[in-house]
Every structure is written in structure tokens, then in C-alpha cells.
Write a protein that holds these residues in place. Structure first.
Motif, PDB file in Angstrom:
ATOM      1  N   ALA A 107       0.905  -1.258   0.013  1.00 37.31           N
ATOM      2  CA  ALA A 107       0.046  -0.194  -0.172  1.00 37.31           C
ATOM      3  C   ALA A 107       1.088   1.306  -0.151  1.00 37.31           C
ATOM      4  CB  ALA A 107      -1.014   0.034   1.132  1.00 37.31           C
ATOM      5  N   PRO A 108       0.449   2.420  -0.375  1.00 37.13           N
ATOM      6  CA  PRO A 108       1.069   3.601  -0.173  1.00 37.13           C
ATOM      7  C   PRO A 108       1.609   3.962   0.865  1.00 37.13           C
ATOM      8  CG  PRO A 108      -0.854   3.811  -1.464  1.00 37.13           C
ATOM      9  CD  PRO A 108      -0.923   2.667  -0.903  1.00 37.13           C
ATOM     10  N   ALA A 109       2.930   4.442   1.205  1.00 34.87           N
ATOM     11  CA  ALA A 109       3.583   4.760   2.294  1.00 34.87           C
ATOM     12  C   ALA A 109       4.140   6.173   2.059  1.00 34.87           C
ATOM     13  CB  ALA A 109       4.539   3.646   2.733  1.00 34.87           C
ATOM     14  N   VAL A 110       4.933   6.742   3.146  1.00 36.90           N
ATOM     15  CA  VAL A 110       5.762   7.687   2.975  1.00 36.90           C
ATOM     16  C   VAL A 110       7.208   7.295   3.537  1.00 36.90           C
ATOM     17  CG1 VAL A 110       5.109   8.405   5.493  1.00 36.90           C
ATOM     18  CG2 VAL A 110       6.159   9.925   3.881  1.00 36.90           C
ATOM     19  N   TYR A 111       8.207   7.593   2.662  1.00 35.48           N
ATOM     20  CA  TYR A 111       9.801   7.191   3.025  1.00 35.48           C
ATOM     21  C   TYR A 111      10.614   8.318   2.942  1.00 35.48           C
ATOM     22  CZ  TYR A 111       7.746   3.093   0.790  1.00 35.48           C
ATOM     23  OH  TYR A 111       7.093   1.827   0.610  1.00 35.48           O
ATOM     24  N   TYR A 112      11.229   8.583   4.226  1.00 33.34           N
ATOM     25  CA  TYR A 112      12.181   9.544   4.523  1.00 33.34           C
ATOM     26  C   TYR A 112      13.485   9.126   4.005  1.00 33.34           C
ATOM     27  CZ  TYR A 112       8.241  11.820   6.732  1.00 33.34           C
ATOM     28  OH  TYR A 112       6.967  12.420   7.155  1.00 33.34           O
ATOM     29  N   CYS A 113      14.354   9.852   3.201  1.00 30.52           N
ATOM     30  CA  CYS A 113      15.622   9.601   2.686  1.00 30.52           C
ATOM     31  C   CYS A 113      16.360  10.572   3.387  1.00 30.52           C
ATOM     32  CB  CYS A 113      15.908   9.701   1.297  1.00 30.52           C
ATOM     33  SG  CYS A 113      14.632   8.628   0.413  1.00 30.52           S
ATOM     34  N   SER A 114      17.525  10.015   4.673  1.00 35.35           N
ATOM     35  CA  SER A 114      18.070  11.091   5.313  1.00 35.35           C
ATOM     36  C   SER A 114      19.499  10.586   5.171  1.00 35.35           C
ATOM     37  CB  SER A 114      17.709  10.863   6.818  1.00 35.35           C
ATOM     38  OG  SER A 114      16.235  10.937   6.993  1.00 35.35           O
ATOM     39  N   PRO A 115      20.440  11.468   5.174  1.00 38.94           N
ATOM     40  CA  PRO A 115      21.792  11.275   4.587  1.00 38.94           C
ATOM     41  C   PRO A 115      22.634  10.623   5.869  1.00 38.94           C
ATOM     42  CG  PRO A 115      21.357  13.715   5.391  1.00 38.94           C
ATOM     43  CD  PRO A 115      19.980  13.000   5.375  1.00 38.94           C
ATOM     44  N   LEU A 116      23.684   9.850   5.367  1.00 44.39           N
ATOM     45  CA  LEU A 116      24.570   9.148   6.049  1.00 44.39           C
ATOM     46  C   LEU A 116      26.097   9.853   5.589  1.00 44.39           C
ATOM     47  CD1 LEU A 116      23.530   5.544   6.577  1.00 44.39           C
ATOM     48  CD2 LEU A 116      23.894   6.950   8.349  1.00 44.39           C
ATOM     49  N   PHE A 117      26.608  10.236   6.680  1.00 42.64           N
ATOM     50  CA  PHE A 117      28.155  10.724   6.108  1.00 42.64           C
ATOM     51  C   PHE A 117      28.855  10.862   7.419  1.00 42.64           C
ATOM     52  CE2 PHE A 117      25.578  14.305   7.867  1.00 42.64           C
ATOM     53  CZ  PHE A 117      26.385  15.047   8.552  1.00 42.64           C
ATOM     54  N   PHE A 118      30.397  10.866   7.172  1.00 44.61           N
ATOM     55  CA  PHE A 118      31.232  11.153   8.221  1.00 44.61           C
ATOM     56  C   PHE A 118      32.302  12.141   7.683  1.00 44.61           C
ATOM     57  CE2 PHE A 118      34.683  10.242  11.156  1.00 44.61           C
ATOM     58  CZ  PHE A 118      34.101   9.944  12.227  1.00 44.61           C
ATOM     59  N   GLY A 119      32.349  13.287   8.682  1.00 44.43           N
ATOM     60  CA  GLY A 119      33.331  14.399   8.055  1.00 44.43           C
ATOM     61  C   GLY A 119      32.828  15.062   6.728  1.00 44.43           C
ATOM     62  N   ASP A 120      33.625  15.145   5.895  1.00 44.24           N
ATOM     63  CA  ASP A 120      33.267  15.288   4.656  1.00 44.24           C
ATOM     64  C   ASP A 120      32.917  14.300   3.480  1.00 44.24           C
ATOM     65  OD1 ASP A 120      35.830  14.451   4.382  1.00 44.24           O
ATOM     66  OD2 ASP A 120      36.996  16.175   3.232  1.00 44.24           O
ATOM     67  N   ARG A 121      32.757  13.031   3.833  1.00 44.42           N
ATOM     68  CA  ARG A 121      32.702  11.863   3.175  1.00 44.42           C
ATOM     69  C   ARG A 121      31.076  11.352   3.269  1.00 44.42           C
ATOM     70  NH1 ARG A 121      35.784   8.696   5.486  1.00 44.42           N
ATOM     71  NH2 ARG A 121      34.299   7.277   6.569  1.00 44.42           N
ATOM     72  N   PRO A 122      30.480  11.417   2.112  1.00 43.69           N
ATOM     73  CA  PRO A 122      29.174  11.031   2.063  1.00 43.69           C
ATOM     74  C   PRO A 122      29.141   9.327   2.244  1.00 43.69           C
ATOM     75  CG  PRO A 122      29.546  12.415   0.289  1.00 43.69           C
ATOM     76  CD  PRO A 122      30.736  12.253   1.122  1.00 43.69           C
ATOM     77  N   MET A 123      28.297   8.615   2.890  1.00 40.56           N
ATOM     78  CA  MET A 123      28.443   7.084   2.829  1.00 40.56           C
ATOM     79  C   MET A 123      27.280   6.560   2.288  1.00 40.56           C
ATOM     80  SD  MET A 123      30.171   6.365   6.443  1.00 40.56           S
ATOM     81  CE  MET A 123      29.153   7.206   7.650  1.00 40.56           C
ATOM     82  N   GLY A 124      26.032   7.465   2.199  1.00 41.26           N
ATOM     83  CA  GLY A 124      24.809   6.862   1.592  1.00 41.26           C
ATOM     84  C   GLY A 124      23.613   7.487   2.305  1.00 41.26           C
ATOM     85  N   PHE A 125      22.787   6.826   2.548  1.00 42.03           N
ATOM     86  CA  PHE A 125      21.251   7.245   3.337  1.00 42.03           C
ATOM     87  C   PHE A 125      20.690   6.306   4.134  1.00 42.03           C
ATOM     88  CE2 PHE A 125      20.546   6.962  -1.223  1.00 42.03           C
ATOM     89  CZ  PHE A 125      19.460   6.167  -1.403  1.00 42.03           C
ATOM     90  N   VAL A 126      19.740   6.579   4.967  1.00 42.19           N
ATOM     91  CA  VAL A 126      18.727   5.680   5.591  1.00 42.19           C
ATOM     92  C   VAL A 126      17.355   6.020   4.903  1.00 42.19           C
ATOM     93  CG1 VAL A 126      17.567   5.055   7.735  1.00 42.19           C
ATOM     94  CG2 VAL A 126      20.267   5.267   7.684  1.00 42.19           C
ATOM     95  N   VAL A 127      16.800   5.051   4.771  1.00 37.21           N
ATOM     96  CA  VAL A 127      15.281   5.140   4.276  1.00 37.21           C
ATOM     97  C   VAL A 127      14.437   4.695   5.450  1.00 37.21           C
ATOM     98  CG1 VAL A 127      13.373   4.557   2.646  1.00 37.21           C
ATOM     99  CG2 VAL A 127      15.923   4.911   1.838  1.00 37.21           C
ATOM    100  N   THR A 128      13.641   5.483   6.037  1.00 34.68           N
ATOM    101  CA  THR A 128      12.557   5.151   7.170  1.00 34.68           C
ATOM    102  C   THR A 128      11.241   5.150   6.393  1.00 34.68           C
ATOM    103  OG1 THR A 128      12.539   7.372   7.815  1.00 34.68           O
ATOM    104  CG2 THR A 128      13.908   5.724   9.089  1.00 34.68           C
ATOM    105  N   ARG A 129      10.555   4.096   6.620  1.00 38.30           N
ATOM    106  CA  ARG A 129       9.171   3.951   5.960  1.00 38.30           C
ATOM    107  C   ARG A 129       8.094   4.055   7.180  1.00 38.30           C
ATOM    108  NH1 ARG A 129       9.027  -0.812   4.941  1.00 38.30           N
ATOM    109  NH2 ARG A 129       7.266  -1.574   6.158  1.00 38.30           N
TER     110      ARG A 129
END
Length: 704
Positions: free
Chosen positions: A380-402
Motif C-alpha cells: 500500500a502507499p507509504a511515506v519514505y524519508y531519505c536521510s543522509p549518512l556521512f562522516f566528516g566530508d565523506r558521504p556514505m549513503g542514506f537511511v530510508v525510514t518507512r
């Protein structure tokens, strides 16, 4: 606003993806810049439309970055919701907002018709913001509707934050401004500033003056009395934005906007008084917030995560901590395929399932922009929050919470994200073989950054040297201090400084290959050896000076006037005594250097001297410099020598000789080539100058 957007989208069987940073600083912060990598998800072809909440972007730099990304997506409909601020240059967005002027007019109307006030001040926002003037327009229209003259002196420009409210309250109390019957604040935070000062000074609200706010920030219970404010209809605005966007997707037309009207939320800062139901709802929300803060304070998730040795183990540590993220239905940890190397441009990601008993820790590979892969598991439809993962000046990816209800995370989520990022960095280090090998090779006597001896190692080697000295042969110690009084560096420049430290350390071993070399402090280097004659000490001092002056990165970052050298040479009974004397002498030299910076013309001339020693261009003529500073040639020569203790033309020769010394000891270039690189077409003239400067021919100097 999200509580309006989400149900409207679900009603049309559409998922909602919320893309947002976490910290969102007001000013540029290099330590947090990597979090904005998350906005590259706007490029995803799976998006059918974008709603941009403009007021969420408080940093002008971020507004420009978002504008570029949005303008790139001309293929999908876009709506910009909220007030329009400087920095946004949106080419394809239609604007959508509540009517600020109507809202303030309604709030002013309440004070006039319900309370009978005619003396009303308005504290609005920045004078340069259009939204500040819209709120003035609403205030003015309500006054004029009731025949009350508009007085510009009753309008005060603030900063949308508590200090401007505090300043206005103090002006009322001191008599600098006459106390009105009521004051309208164009947001709640400025009103809180007024209430706090009045409470401290014993001014009765609403007995002496009525104070009302705007925007209904849910912090009224933290100030006294409880503020009367105005709630904009943000939920209705969100619903309208979603409906218009989906209309455009399905039919090609947005439709017509009718701005929703808000309402007055009464409190005790006017005589209407607060409704018990409103107060109970706000206190209930505050208790819930405090409860989750308590859970985060005492939970052990961060400690458990740092104990993990693999990604599967890492994901397993989340089991049992679902309570930290209230109302969550699921989560995925999406890491760039080479996240441990900071490869943020990698097109593929490894996604790990969290908070799912049957799938926890399972991974799958998806494209970085494949948002549909993140939503396909839900029926069913949901809402997904994409939030950044990083350490210092290095992006690592993101977390998706539903979430499967119209809900969002709160500020405590920042703490959860920080725990995850820090633990991932620890896991990276545990599994980085190169890192482990480097750690194994570092002894207690070595400096971790440069590989030179550290203070303990230098003292140890110096002690051995003193004991081996034949017939108490003198031992000399030369110290170099760099970056004097240059402590306030940005994170980016701190990274450059480490690279420079490594270069200087490597060069030091070229200059003094048969001596003991060390880094005692981040910016203090040492060279020691048995003393043979005075020429040796002078030669070493000369070469160390040359290596610093010929490091272009160092000169660019710190300038050529930011280092000093001390050298002591005599018989000492211990390494500690020798180092103490050398460091005291270094402090004296550093103080002399600092005193030279106080010269009247120092600030005026140092940029010219730095440019001279930067080595990237031919020295400026005296005439060219005089045109720049608008002074005569004679005056320039006089103040230059007074400031630096050397004439300008002699400084040019010194700069070239230092470059020649460095090239002689660090390269195998032919001397004629070196002379040409140092700016001399006349080879014979160059040799004569070099001999005058050093006392040796270039060939002999190279062999010393």
C-alpha cells in the motif's frame, strides 16, 4: 504540511518520498556539507513530481544548489510551497503559499474588534525579506479598514529570532519606545523574546501590554504567559499542493489555488485565555518528546553498534531498538558500494534491511537513483524519508525510514543518525586492512602523521647521541616552528595543513639526511646531530629556510612570515636540558617574529612579499607595486626596508637564491637549467650572486 501532503497522495494511490538533510545549518559549515549529497536523489527518474518546501532552506548556498537541481528536472511538474527567499532561482516551479498579508490582517482584526485596541505595534522580520513587507501590508490593511491611521514608526524590523524580541522589550521598558496597548510579532520566536524579558522585569502581560505571535510554534508551554498566536493552515496548504501536483501529472493542468485561511490560537498573553484542550494537547506532545529523549539518553544502541564486526552483525544490533523511532514501519540502510572509500559518485548501492524480523540484515543491490526499488516491497502507499549518512566530508549513503501513517521523525532522529554514522566509521576502520597495517607500523616513538620521530623518540635518540659523543663533542639542536599565530583554519584548510606537514617532514629528511629528524608538535620540527663547525649550523639553517620558502602550498596558506628557526649548540649532560634550551630560544624567536608584525606598514606590504615568495609569477617591479599602493617609489623602498629589514631588490635576490638552494639539494637538474628557473638569463651573473650569497659555487654547494 506533510500531514496534508501524505493523505492527499495516498488517496491517489501515490507514494511520498521526503528528501531532506538533517542538521541544516543557517550558515555554510564544511563539517556538515556532505549531508547535502542527499539532494542528488532529485535526479531520480522514478519521481513524477516535486513539492519544494522553500522555508526549510535557511542557507542561501543551499538554495542555489537546490535551484540548480530543480531546474535540471524540467521534465516533471514542480511546486514551490512557502515564502520565496533570496538565493532561489527556480525556472519551472509554480509558487504556492498561504496569504501572509491576510493572516496578519486577521490577527490585527482580532486585537481591534475583540479587544478594542487602537495602539498596536508590529515587529516584523528582516527588512530585505519580501515576506516581512507582506505582513506589514496585512497589518496596515486591517488598521485602515477600521479608520486607524497607519504609522510607520510603529513598524519595527527584526530578525525572526528571539534577540530582536528581547531588544524591543528592553526599549519599551527603558522608555526608548512608548509602550503600546499591544504588539504583534511576525513569528512566535520574537514574541517569546518579548515575553521572557517582560517576565524577568515584572511587566504584566496582558495587564500592561498584550503580546501576540504568528505561526504557532509548539513551544508555548515553555514561556509565560502562554502566547496567543496565529496558526497558518499549513496542513490544508500541503493537501492543496499535493492535489494540484497530481492533477498536473494526470491531466496536464494544475488547477486554481484558493489560499487557505488560518485561525487565531488564543493564549494567556491576551485576555481571551487559553483553551484547556489546546493546552492539554501541547503538554501531551511535550511529555511524549521528553519520554523519547529519555529513551535516547539511556539506550545502548550506539555501544552495541560499535561492537559489530560485519555488516550483517551491524544490522543485527538494531533488533530490539525499534522503540527509538516512534511509529516506524521499516527501514533500510543504503550505502554507496565503495562507501568506505568515500565514493559518493558510485552509481550502485548496497541496501540492508533493518527492523524486520524475517529480513533483517539481508542486502540487495540497487541503482543510486532507483527509488522505486525502495518502495516496491510495500503493498500500500507509504511515506519514505531519505536521510543522509556521512562522516566528516565523506558521504556514505542514506537511511530510508518507512511510515504507514501520516507521520514524520522528530529532532531525536538526528541523534539516532549520528550514532549510525559514527558506528559505521568504526566498522570501516576495523575492516580496513590498510588502516590496520598502518596502526601496526606505528611505534611509540613515531609520529602518526609524518612517520618522523615524535617527541619521545627524538629525546631517546638524542640521549643516545649525547652518550656516544667522543670527548664530550658538542651536540646541536635546530628547531623549526611553522604556522605561527595561524590557528583559526577551516576544516578544509586543516586537511591542507596535514598534507603540508607531511611534505615538510619529507623535505626535512632530504635537507638533513644524516641527522636525527623529528616532529615534536603539530607545527614544531627538530633536527639534531654532532656539531662539527659553525659552517655546518649555518648551512643547515639556510637549507631549512629554503625548504619552507619553496613550499608553495605553505606560502599560500600561511604566508612567508609565519615561521622561525632556533639553533643551539654546546655541551649538555642530558637530552632534556638540550631540548629545554632549544625550545626557550624558539619562543624568543617566535616573539621577535610576532613583534615584527606590529610594524606600522606590515599589513600594507605583507601581501606583496607573500606574492614575491609564492613563486608562481615574476616579481613585480617597484613601479607596479607603487601603482597598486598609490605611493612613490622612494617611499615604498624606505618603508619596505624598515618593515622587513631588507631592501626590495635584495629580497628578490634572496628569494631567487633560496629557490636555487632548494633546487640544488632536491633535484639533479643541470645548474644552467636551475639558473634559468630562478629567473636568470645571464648564467655567469647568477653564479656570482650565488657565491656572494652562500660563499660557495653551486657545484660545491650541492656536494656539501
Amino acid at each position: 504540511m506533510l500531514r496534508g501532503i501524505i493523505p492527499a497522495a495516498w488517496k491517489r494511490n501515490t507514494d511520498v518520498v521526503v528528501i531532506s538533510n538533517i542538521y541544516n545549518p543557517e550558515y555554510d559549515d564544511e563539517q556538515l556539507a556532505a549531508e547535502n549529497d542527499i539532494y542528488r536523489l532529485i535526479e531520480s527518474p522514478d519521481l513524477c513530481g516535486i513539492i519544494l518546501v522553500t522555508e526549510a532552506f535557511i542557507n542561501p548556498t543551499h538554495r542555489r544548489q537546490i535551484s540548480q537541481l530543480m531546474n535540471y528536472r524540467s521534465d516533471i511538474p514542480q511546486i514551490a510551497v512557502g515564502s520565496y527567499f533570496e538565493g532561489f532561482e527556480l525556472e519551472h516551479c509554480i509558487p504556492l503559499n498561504t496569504a501572509d498579508s491576510d493572516d496578519i490582517a486577521d490577527l490585527t482584526e482580532h486585537l481591534i474588534t475583540v479587544h478594542g485596541f487602537t495602539e498596536i505595534d508590529l515587529l516584523t522580520g528582516f527588512e530585505s525579506y519580501s515576506v516581512s513587507h507582506l505582513r506589514i501590508d496585512g497589518y496596515r490593511s486591517a488598521l485602515e479598514k477600521h479608520g486607524i491611521p497607519f504609522d510607520e514608526d510603529r513598524v519595527i524590523f527584526g530578525d525572526f529570532w528571539m534577540p530582536s524580541g528581547e531588544k524591543l522589550a528592553k526599549a519599551y521598558i527603558s522608555g526608548e519606545r512608548p509602550m503600546p496597548q499591544a504588539v504583534i510579532c511576525a513569528n512566535d520566536y520574537m514574541a517569546y523574546g518579548i515575553l521572557d524579558v517582560f517576565a524577568e522585569q515584572g511587566i504584566s502581560v496582558p495587564g500592561d501590554i498584550t503580546v501576540v505571535g504568528y505561526e504557532f510554534v509548539r513551544e508555548r508551554h515553555m514561556h509565560t504567559p502562554v502566547l496567543t498566536t496565529f496558526q497558518r493552515s499549513r496542513e490544508a496548504l500541503g493537501r492543496i499542493a499535493a492535489e494540484m501536483l497530481l492533477n498536473k501529472v494526470s491531466s496536464g493542468e494544475f488547477g486554481v489555488l484558493v489560499p487557505p485561511r488560518g485561525k487565531v490560537i488564543c493564549g494567556d498573553s491576551c485576555t481571551c485565555g487559553i483553551r484547556p484542550a489546546d493546552l492539554n494537547a501541547e503538554l501531551s506532545a511535550a511529555r511524549t518528546k521528553a519520554f523519547y529523549e529519555f529513551l535516547h539518553l539511556y539506550n545502548q544502541l550506539e555501544q552495541r553498534l560499535t561492537e559489530a564486526h560485519s555488516m550483517r552483525d551491524f544490522c543485527g544490533k538494531f533488533v530490539g531498538s525499534e522503540y527509538l523511532l516512534r511509529n516506524i514501519s521499516g527501514a533500510e540502510l543504503c550505502l554507496y558500494r565503495n562507501w568506505h572509500n568515500g565514493a559518493a559518485d558510485d552509481s550502485m548501492m548496497n541496501c540492508y534491511t533493518l527492523y524486520n524480523e524475517s529480513l533483517n540484515g539481508q542486502s540487495r543491490n540497487i541503482s543510486r537513483l532507483e527509488l522505486s526499488a525502495l518502495t516496491e516491497r510495500s503493498g500500500a502507499p507509504a511515506v519514505y524519508y531519505c536521510s543522509p549518512l556521512f562522516f566528516g566530508d565523506r558521504p556514505m549513503g542514506f537511511v530510508v525510514t518507512r511510515y504507514e501513517i501520516p507521520e514524520t521523525y522528530d529532532h531525536i532522529f538526528r541523534s539516532w543518525m549520528k550514532s549510525v554514522s559514527n558506528a559505521l566509521e568504526i566498522l570501516r576502520m576495523k575492516n580496513d586492512i590498510k588502516y590496520l597495517m598502518e596502526c601496526c607500523n606505528i611505534s611509540e616513538y613515531q609520529d602518526t602523521v609524518t612517520g618522523l620521530l615524535n617527541r619521545k623518540g627524538f629525546s631517546h635518540e638524542l640521549h643516545i647521541l649525547i652518550r656516544k659523543a667522543v670527548k664530550r663533542q658538542p651536540v646541536f639542536c635546530l628547531l623549526l616552528q611553522t604556522a605561527i599565530d595561524r590557528d583559526n583554519l577551516s576544516l578544509k584548510n586543516k586537511t591542507k595543513e596535514i598534507a603540508i606537514q607531511q611534505e615538510i617532514s619529507a623535505a626535512l629528511q632530504v635537507v638533513a639526511p644524516s641527522f636525527i629528524c623529528a616532529r615534536l608538535e603539530p607545527n614544531i620540527y627538530a633536527v639534531a646531530g654532532l656539531y662539527t663547525d659553525e659552517d655546518m649550523e649555518l648551512l643547515l639553517r639556510e637549507r631549512v629556510t629554503a625548504l619552507v620558502l619553496n613550499n608553495e602550498k605553505y606560502i599560500d596558506l600561511f604566508g612567508m612570515d609565519s615561521f622561525c628557526i632556533s639553533a643551539v649548540c654546546t655541551e649538555y649532560s642530558s637530552s632534556t636540558e638540550l631540548m629545554n634550551i632549544a625550545e626557550k630560544e624558539l619562543m624568543v624567536q617566535a616573539d621577535i617574529l610576532r613583534d615584527s608584525h606590529l610594524n606600522t606598514h606590515y599589513r600594507q606590504l605583507i601581501s606583496a612579499r607573500n606574492r614575491l615568495y609564492s613563486g608562481r609569477e615574476a616579481p613585480f617591479t617597484v613601479e607596479a607595486i607603487c601603482r597598486q599602493y598609490l605611493i612613490s617609489a622612494g617611499h615604498f623602498r624606505k618603508i619596505y626596508k624598515e618593515t622587513f629589514g631588507i631592501a626590495y631588490h635584495q629580497d628578490i635576490i634572496r628569494m631567487r637564491m633560496m629557490k636555487m638552494i632548494w633546487l640544488l639539494i632536491s633535484t639533479d637538474l643541470d645548474i644552467s637549467v636551475i639558473a634559468e628557473r630562478c629567473g636568470y638569463d645571464d648564467y655567469g651573473y647568477c653564479l656570482r650572486l650565488f657565491r656572494q650569497f652562500t660563499g660557495h659555487t653551486p657545484n660545491k654547494y650541492r656536494k656539501l
